[in-house]
Design an enzyme around this catalytic site. Structure first.
Site, PDB file in Angstrom:
ATOM      1  N   GLU A 180      22.690 -10.146  56.087  1.00 29.69           N
ATOM      2  CA  GLU A 180      21.708  -9.623  57.029  1.00 29.69           C
ATOM      3  C   GLU A 180      22.193  -9.558  58.477  1.00 29.69           C
ATOM      4  OE1 GLU A 180      18.813  -8.351  56.233  1.00 29.69           O
ATOM      5  OE2 GLU A 180      18.956  -8.792  54.094  1.00 29.69           O
ATOM      6  N   SER A 455     -32.072 -41.306  29.318  1.00 31.11           N
ATOM      7  CA  SER A 455     -31.729 -42.696  29.007  1.00 31.11           C
ATOM      8  C   SER A 455     -30.464 -43.203  29.694  1.00 31.11           C
ATOM      9  CB  SER A 455     -31.588 -42.862  27.489  1.00 31.11           C
ATOM     10  OG  SER A 455     -32.837 -42.672  26.851  1.00 31.11           O
TER      11      SER A 455
END
Length: 756
Positions: A180, A455
């Site tokens: 690059e 319950s």
């Protein structure tokens, strides 16, 4: 004529000079503006980083009841590669009863750990021994890195894992600069050489085939500019690159580029930076990348969509191999390395995602908790790494259990459910499912479905009854006879048992394991409804609780996550801490920002009472409404409680072993009856969760204050241990009264006993 020409030339020269001075002044002002604004932005707001979320890390120790298959499944989830010979981190080899693992380096919340090779031997009971390789030294503890489970994206919608230049392989940096920007360390942000070389190449090809932008210009374009192709943008890009290069060091610019460069998309999020790209494509940290992987990353930079290795493997491989050839040509790699690298597959795995299966219901809790955590306001500049309690094994088991069992217990397509799994030892939530479709985002029933618990409230009624300041114990005889109570203004309430029958006098333990309603109501009224409210709030309920007699049978709506919290308190014998999803938070550099405190849990209710209630909950599984679990897994391994509400609208079951608490709710969103009890609807889901996670059996040891004693079955009084008519139950340690008979009566003294 000559004079006129001279005057014109002089005028043009003066005007040009003036315009030049004005232009120079304007350029200088613009450069000053760019310098001040750009420098500040580059220093403080280069990019936004996401919060990356991890599950729990698997801690391995000799003696743990983990099978080889379970550990191998964990390695597969972490994307370790199975090989015949382990040579590098991220690999493992498997023998008949042995695993050879080369763990990757990882920054844990308590500090970084280097790559490490270990050998783990298994036997029928789990992990037999561990040793560190190659020295073969005994190892007492070994931690695998945690799985990556999701992220909270930054406002920009970009994902990245910030990495320092010091951890990026030199080969990656050298290859990047070779491809690059070869003159990166020699130009001032703009390279005239590169521009000239690109211009000649483009002219020769009569089209754009090469760019002349430096890494600094690419960085400026990515950070601050649009992609429009205009002279003004190019000029602006060059000026900004010159300023950045002047103000900041080359290494700062390079590190920023490596964290900013774009690598593709993961669903709706953009992948930026080599740190996250390494995980996205290879499941590795950047420092682990080999030559072929480095070449592929550099190849992708040119066109992340065009060179996507999963969508276009042929063109991606051609570009990668070209980069490898250049690396070899510049002596960055040897011929042997080059020949080996070009034969290597592009990527392992086909998912193309950072997270294969998202867990939206769990992440919802993480986001909520994160919002309550004190963190730096500018955390998006540093990024976050959030370490949670999520157990991928438990999460997968919970998802599969809910999906498979709902369709088995009912053909109702609108039947819904929720599962919460908690680590009782660490007060952490390890799994959450809020919908029968675990990927569906929306209504999270684990958190937002407030339903009557039935319950499930009874254990807390019994906690109050057995707390020591009342006359009750497990062997006490209580009444199971009709009762009518005032339940609010002008309301009369006559509770009934599930079987619509009454048993008269019944032992408290039997009433508990059979989940009989009327004895529970009598106990709750005897100890006080207000006290029951206090007990529930101390155990973890933070929503309003109506103090009516019907509360003793669960007439209070709670979310599954809250039910899980109060049962974790019970499983810990009254020691309470809020359940949490987040264990620790660091920034991307590993600096600790938050760690869950190690404060002592508060004692919410009597430990002795809780011990007796847990014994009763074991009885529920051994011989009561949860006996299907005992039939499947064996007795005395689990404790649990069922819950069923009026007209069978809600089916609940909670069960726990020595490690985890599993809470399941099953019902419909419109509150219509589902015709399922807690045992027929929710219990099968609980069973499937435990079937796919390792059970750690409950301890059978009683505290010193309790001993197993013999009680008369009908009278509930202590009798000698050798009486066959008795029943063994835990009770407060005390001596059997002298002359107590097996019939539960005191034997009358003989005349010589009275004499002496």
């Amino acid at each position: 004529m000559a004079g006129t020409r001279n005057r014109v030339m002089k005028y043009l020269l003066v005007t040009g000079l003036k315009l030049s001075l004005v232009g120079t002044a304007l350029l200088a002002i613009y450069l000053i503006y760019l310098d001040s604004s750009l420098t500040e932005r580059f220093q403080q707001n280069r990019y936004q980083a996401p919060a990356l979320i991890y599950g729990r890390s698997l801690q391995l120790e000799p003696g743990l009841p983990l099978t080889l298959a379970q550990v191998e499944l964990e390695l597969q989830q972490l994307q370790y590669r199975k090989v015949s010979q382990v040579n590098d981190s991220g690999q493992y080899a498997k023998g008949s009863q042995r695993l050879h693992i080369y763990r990757r380096p990882f920054d844990f919340p308590n500090g970084p750990a280097m790559a490490e090779a270990v050998q783990i031997d298994f036997d029928a009971n789990g992990i037999q021994s561990m040793s560190r390789l190659p020295a073969n030294l005994p190892l007492e503890s070994f931690e695998l890195e945690p799985p990556f489970i999701g992220r909270i994206a930054a406002a920009s919608g970009e994902d990245r894992l910030l990495v320092g230049l010091e951890v990026v392989p030199n080969l990656l940096i050298e290859t990047l600069l070779m491809i690059e920007d070869q003159d990166f360390y020699h130009h001032a942000g703009v390279s005239l050489t590169s521009i000239g070389r690109a211009a000649l190449a483009n002219l020769a090809a009569m089209r754009t085939v090469q760019g002349g932008s430096t890494l600094t210009q690419q960085l400026v374009k990515n950070l601050y500019l649009t992609r429009e192709q205009t002279l003004w943008r190019k000029a602006n890009e060059a000026l900004m690159a010159l300023i950045i290069d002047y103000r900041f060091s080359k290494n700062e610019i390079l590190e920023t580029y490596l964290n900013e460069v774009y690598f593709g998309q993961d669903r709706g999020s953009a992948i930026h930076g080599v740190g996250l790209a390494s995980r996205f494509y290879f499941g590795k940290q950047v420092q682990e990348l080999d030559e072929a992987e480095i070449a592929l990353l550099i190849a992708i930079i040119k066109g992340p969509s065009y060179y996507d290795p999963r969508r276009y493997p042929e063109r991606a491989q051609q570009r990668r191999d070209m980069v490898l050839q250049l690396m070899f040509g510049q002596n960055l790699i040897t011929r042997a390395t080059y020949e080996s690298a070009v034969e290597q597959p592009l990527v392992y795995g086909e998912s193309g995602r950072l997270v294969a299966d998202n867990v939206p219901h769990y992440l919802e809790l993480v986001r909520h908790e994160l919002a309550q955590t004190m963190l730096p306001t500018d955390w998006q500049q540093q990024g976050l790494r959030i370490f949670t309690y999520l157990d991928p094994v438990a999460q997968r088991a919970a998802e599969q259990a809910l999906q498979s069992q709902l369709s088995r217990v009912s053909d109702d397509p609108d039947l819904q459910g929720a599962v919460v799994v908690a680590d009782a030892n660490h007060y952490g939530i390890t799994a959450v499912v809020g919908d029968r479709n675990p990927r569906r985002v929306g209504f999270n029933r684990a958190v937002a479905a407030f339903r009557p618990v039935g319950s499930l409230i009874k254990p807390f009624v019994y906690v109050n009854a057995l707390s020591g300041d009342t006359p009750y114990e497990l062997a006490s005889i209580i009444e199971d006879t009709p009762i009518t109570l005032a339940n609010g203004a002008d309301q009369r309430w006559s509770p009934e048992n599930f079987d619509k029958k009454f048993k008269g006098n019944i032992m408290l333990y039997d009433a508990f394991i059979e989940s009989r309603n009327v004895p529970a109501v009598r106990l709750g009224m005897s100890t006080g409804v207000d006290r029951l409210v206090d007990t529930l709030q101390a155990a973890g309920v933070d929503s309003p609780i109506p103090a009516y007699p019907s509360l003793t049978l669960g007439a209070v709506p709670l979310a599954p996550v809250t039910v899980s919290e109060i049962f974790v308190t019970l499983a810990n014998y009254g020691r309470q801490q809020p359940l949490r999803t987040i264990a620790a938070v660091t920034n991307h550099a590993g600096l600790a920002l938050y760690r869950r405190g190690q404060q002592q849990p508060k004692q919410a209710f009597s430990e002795i009472a809780a011990q007796q209630v847990v014994y009763g909950l074991r009885g529920v599984v051994n011989e009561g409404t949860g006996r299907a679990l005992a039939a499947r897994f064996g007795k005395d391994r689990l404790a649990g409680k069922s819950g069923t509400t009026n007209d069978y609208r809600d089916s609940w079951f909670v069960a726990f072993d020595a490690r985890q608490v599993v809470t399941v709710w099953v019902g419909r969103d419109d509150n219509k009856p589902v015709q399922l009890t807690g045992s027929s609807g929710a219990l099968p889901v609980v069973g499937e969760v435990f079937a796919n996670t390792s059970i750690q059996p409950l301890s059978m040891q009683l505290p010193e204050a309790l001993t197993m004693q013999n009680y008369h079955r009908d009278l509930g009084v202590l009798i000698p241990l050798d009486c066959a008519e008795g029943r063994l139950l835990p009770g407060l340690t005390r001596a059997v009264p002298e002359r107590q008979t097996c019939a539960g009566t005191v034997r009358e003294e003989k005349w010589w006993e009275r004499w002496f």
